[in-house]
Design an enzyme around this catalytic site. Structure first.
Site, PDB file in Angstrom:
ATOM      1  N   GLU A  14       5.796   4.348   2.969  1.00 28.81           N
ATOM      2  CA  GLU A  14       5.666   4.518   4.422  1.00 28.81           C
ATOM      3  C   GLU A  14       5.483   3.209   5.186  1.00 28.81           C
ATOM      4  O   GLU A  14       5.996   3.049   6.299  1.00 28.81           O
ATOM      5  CB  GLU A  14       4.507   5.479   4.732  1.00 28.81           C
ATOM      6  CG  GLU A  14       4.784   6.923   4.384  1.00 28.81           C
ATOM      7  CD  GLU A  14       4.646   7.227   2.911  1.00 28.81           C
ATOM      8  OE1 GLU A  14       5.190   8.255   2.443  1.00 28.81           O
ATOM      9  OE2 GLU A  14       3.989   6.431   2.193  1.00 28.81           O
ATOM     10  N   ARG A  31      13.928  16.548  -1.234  1.00 22.53           N
ATOM     11  CA  ARG A  31      14.470  15.746  -2.328  1.00 22.53           C
ATOM     12  C   ARG A  31      15.840  16.252  -2.778  1.00 22.53           C
ATOM     13  O   ARG A  31      16.809  15.492  -2.820  1.00 22.53           O
ATOM     14  CB  ARG A  31      13.499  15.734  -3.520  1.00 22.53           C
ATOM     15  CG  ARG A  31      12.134  15.179  -3.166  1.00 22.53           C
ATOM     16  CD  ARG A  31      11.338  14.821  -4.392  1.00 22.53           C
ATOM     17  NE  ARG A  31       9.905  14.787  -4.109  1.00 22.53           N
ATOM     18  CZ  ARG A  31       9.019  14.130  -4.814  1.00 22.53           C
ATOM     19  NH1 ARG A  31       9.396  13.417  -5.861  1.00 22.53           N
ATOM     20  NH2 ARG A  31       7.734  14.173  -4.500  1.00 22.53           N
ATOM     21  N   ASP A  57       2.209  15.065   9.031  1.00 19.33           N
ATOM     22  CA  ASP A  57       3.075  13.920   9.277  1.00 19.33           C
ATOM     23  C   ASP A  57       4.516  14.218   9.676  1.00 19.33           C
ATOM     24  O   ASP A  57       4.943  13.971  10.807  1.00 19.33           O
ATOM     25  CB  ASP A  57       3.045  12.970   8.076  1.00 19.33           C
ATOM     26  CG  ASP A  57       3.214  13.669   6.722  1.00 19.33           C
ATOM     27  OD1 ASP A  57       3.543  14.857   6.702  1.00 19.33           O
ATOM     28  OD2 ASP A  57       3.038  13.002   5.687  1.00 19.33           O
ATOM     29  N   GLU A  92       9.203  20.216  -1.066  1.00 16.22           N
ATOM     30  CA  GLU A  92       9.691  19.173  -1.964  1.00 16.22           C
ATOM     31  C   GLU A  92      11.135  19.406  -2.374  1.00 16.22           C
ATOM     32  O   GLU A  92      11.925  18.468  -2.456  1.00 16.22           O
ATOM     33  CB  GLU A  92       8.787  19.081  -3.200  1.00 16.22           C
ATOM     34  CG  GLU A  92       7.358  18.664  -2.915  1.00 16.22           C
ATOM     35  CD  GLU A  92       7.224  17.223  -2.470  1.00 16.22           C
ATOM     36  OE1 GLU A  92       8.237  16.484  -2.481  1.00 16.22           O
ATOM     37  OE2 GLU A  92       6.096  16.822  -2.108  1.00 16.22           O
TER      38      GLU A  92
END
Length: 548
Positions: A438, A175, A304, A171
C-alpha cells in the site's frame, strides 16, 4: 560500472550500499539487456502505452509480445543507464520470486520460501494457483514472456474451477476474477475470458440474501454462502461487499448480461437509502436487515477498498458515473471532518472511529489512501484540487515515516499517534510486515500526479529494504518485527507481492505512458482494467469490448 545519480535521488538511495557481488550481477544483467534487448525484442507498445487504438480492449496477435523489454529498449536508445538499472533490479526481483515459486510451490497458492514448499490456505475454496493468476499481468507488463506463457499454460490446463470448498468472495474476486480479467484485456487470450466468466457465475449465489448484500463466504461448488464467524452478528463487511463493482461491471461487459451490474448496483441502492452516522460508513452491515451493526469506521482494514472502488468506478466510467462521484466526495468530506487528524509532530493521519470515540492509529492497509485521494483530486468540489493533492501528499509522507522510523526501513502492520508515539507501532502484535504494497502504491500514484522525485527516492529505499531484509535463499518472506535489527522471517511469499508490490515498484520507475491512468484503473489487487470510454458506448450497445 558507475551508477549515475537519478535527479533528485540521494546517492545512497541509488544502491551504492549494495554488495560488490550484487552490483556485479546488476552490471551483468544490464550488459545482457544492452547487447541483446534492442536487437531481438523491439517491443509492440501501442496497446499498453498511450490510448487504446479503438474501443476494443481485447486483442489477438500483436499484443503477444506486448512490452518485451519495453522500457529497457527505450532507455538503451536514450543511453539512460540509471533508469535501466532500476528496471533490471525490479525484473530480477520478479524473476527471483517467480522462479522459486515455480521450483518449490508450482500449482499451490503461495510459496513458503524458508521450508521450500507450497501453501494452499483456506481463503480460496479449493482454488489453486493464486500466485500464478495474480502474476499473469505483472509478467506480461514486465515483458517476461516465457514466464507468462508458462502461467497461461497452467491456467489453460490446470485451473480447475469445480472446487467444493469455503471461499472468500472478496479474495476470489480481487485475485482470480481481477487477475483473469486483466490478463484477457492485456493479451486477448480467450482462455482467460472463458475461465473468468465461469468463475463469475459461481460467485452470484452469494447475493441470495434478503437485502441482496452478499455474504462473505461461499462454497463455489454448492453455492451456499454464509458470513464470517468472527463478523459481528453475522455481518457482511463493507470492504468486501464494496469491492466488487469494477470486476462485476466488466463481467457484464464481456458477457453482454446486465446481471453482474445489477448485483453491485443494488448494493449502492441500499447504501444510499440507509442513514450514515455523521456521514460515515460503518464496517459491519447485516445482509438480513440491511442495518449497520456496530459503529466502527476505518479506511484501513474492513473499510479500505470500499472507498477506493467509489472513485475508481467513477474514473472507469470515463467520469460518467455521477452516483459514484457523489458518494465518494460525500464520504471524503465526512472522513476529513471526523477522522483526519494532525499529530503533535505535524504528521497527518486518518484515525479510526468507534461509536464517536477516535482510536489514533493507522493500519498499513490505510496507506493506500494517499494514492486514492490523489487520483480523485481533479473531480471534487470546485477549488478543492490542490487541497486534495496536499492531503494526499501529507498522508503519503506519514506512511513513509512509518517506514523510515523502523530499523528495517519497512513499515509495521499498524502504527499509532498516542502516548507519545508518532507513526510507530506500540504493540508487539502490530510490528510485522508481510510484503504489503500500500505505501509503494501511493508512491506510484503520487509520482505520476506530481513527478516529485522524492517518491522515486522513497521507492528505491523500499527496494533496498526488501532486498536486505525480505529476500531469502528461495524467495521473499515477510518479517515478524520491523524494529528488530536481526529479522525473523514469517516463511510466506504472499501472492500480492508479485501482483501488487513488485508491479507498483516497476510502474513507479516507468514512464507515464505505460498503462496511463487516463486509460486504465487498477483493482485493489493491482490488476489493470480498461476505462470504458464514452466514445465506446456509441459503438456496440451490447458489449463495448467486442473483438476487432
Amino acid at each position: 560500472m558507475v551508477l549515475r545519480k537519478l535527479p533528485g535521488v540521494s546517492a545512497s538511495g541509488m544502491g551504492l550500499r549494495l554488495s560488490q557481488k550484487f552490483v556485479f550481477l546488476l552490471f551483468l544483467s544490464g550488459l545482457v539487456t544492452l547487447c541483446f534487448g534492442a536487437l531481438f525484442f523491439l517491443p509492440d507498445t501501442r496497446f499498453l502505452s498511450g490510448k487504446p487504438r479503438s474501443c476494443s480492449t481485447s486483442r489477438s496477435g500483436g499484443g503477444r509480445r506486448g512490452v518485451q523489454l519495453y522500457l529497457h529498449t527505450k532507455r538503451v536508445i536514450r543511453g539512460d543507464f540509471t533508469d535501466l538499472n532500476l528496471f533490471v533490479l525490479c525484473l530480477q526481483m520478479m524473476t527471483f520470486a517467480w522462479d522459486n515459486y515455480k521450483r518449490y510451490a508450482w500449482g499451490n497458492n503461495e510459496l513458503r520460501p524458508l521450508t521450500r514448499n507450497g501453501h494452499l490456505g483456506n481463503m480460496f475454496g479449493g482454488l489453486r494457483g493464486a500466485s500464478i493468476v495474480d502474476s499473469l499481468d505483472t509478467l506480461y507488463i514486465m515483458g517476461l514472456m516465457e514466464e507468462y506463457e508458462e502461467a497461461k499454460e497452467w491456467v489453460q490446463n490446470n485451473l480447475d474451477l469445480n472446487s467444493n470448498g469455503e471461499a472468500s468472495l472478496f479474495e476470489v474476486n480481487i485475485r482470480y476474477v481481477g487477475g483473469l480479467l486483466s490478463a484477457y484485456y492485456l493479451t486477448g487470450a480467450e482462455i482467460f475470458k472463458q475461465k473468468v466468466m465461469e468463475l463469475g457465475e459461481k460467485l452470484l449465489p452469494a447475493f441470495n440474501t434478503p437485502t441482496g448484500i452478499p455474504r462473505g463466504v461461499i462454497n463455489l461448488g454448492s453455492g451456499t454462502s454464509w458470513s464470517w464467524g468472527w463478523a459481528s452478528a453475522g455481518s457482511s463487511i463493507l470492504a468486501e461487499f464494496g469491492t466488487l463493482h469494477l470486476e462485476f461491471l466488466h463481467l457484464s461487459q464481456l458477457s453482454g448480461s446486465p446481471l453482474f451490474t445489477e448485483k453491485v448496483m443494488n448494493i449502492r441502492k441500499l447504501l444510499n437509502k440507509i442513514e450514515k452516522p455523521h456521514g460515515l460508513y460503518p464496517n459491519f452491515l447485516s445482509p438480513v436487515s440491511g442495518n449497520w451493526v456496530q459503529h466502527h469506521v476505518s479506511i484501513g482494514g474492513l473499510g479500505d477498498s470500499f472507498y477506493e472502488y467509489l472513485i475508481k468506478s467513477y474514473l472507469m466510467s470515463d467520469k460518467t458515473d455521477q452516483e459514484a462521484q457523489k458518494m465518494y466526495y460525500s464520504a471524503m468530506e465526512a472522513i476529513e471532518t471526523n477522522l483526519v487528524q494532525k499529530s503533535p509532530g505535524g504528521l497527518t493521519y486518518v484515525a479510526e472511529w468507534r461509536g464517536g470515540i477516535l482510536d489514533h492509529k493507522m493500519g498499513h492497509l490505510a496507506c493506500f489512501s494517499g494514492g486514492m485521494i490523489g487520483i480523485g483530486a481533479d473531480d471534487g468540489p470546485a477549488g478543492q484540487r490542490q487541497h486534495y493533492l496536499d492531503l494526499a501528499a501529507e498522508i503519503t509522507h506519514t506512511c513513509h515515516e512509518s517506514y523510515s522510523r523502523s530499523a528495517t526501513k519497512l513499515g509495521p502492520e499498524a502504527f499509532r499517534f498516542d502516548a507519545g508515539a508518532e507513526a510507530t507501532a506500540t504493540r508487539l502484535s502490530d510490528r510485522y510486515y508481510i510484503l504489503r504494497p500500500e505505501v509503494i502504491e501511493s508512491y506510484m500514484y503520487m509520482w505520476r500526479l506530481t513527478h516529485d522525485p522524492k517518491y522515486r527516492e522513497w521507492g528505491w529505499e523500499a527496494v533496498e529494504a526488501l532486498e536486505k531484509h525480505c529476500r531469502v535463499d528461495a524467495g521473499f518472506s515477510g518479517i515478524r518485527d520491523v524494529y528488530a535489527s536481526t529479522v525473523s522471517h514469517d516463511n510466506m511469499q504472499q501472492s500480492f507481492f508479485l501482483s501488487e508490490t513488485l508491479k507498483y515498484l516497476y510502474l513507479l520507475f516507468s514512464d507515464d505512458d505505460l498503462l496511463p491512468l487516463e486509460d486504465w484503473v487498477f483493482n485493489t489487487e493491482a490488476h489493470p482494467l480498461p476505462v470504458i470510454h464514452k466514445r465506446c458506448l456509441q459503438d456496440k450497445p451490447k458489449s463495448i469490448f467486442s473483438r476487432l
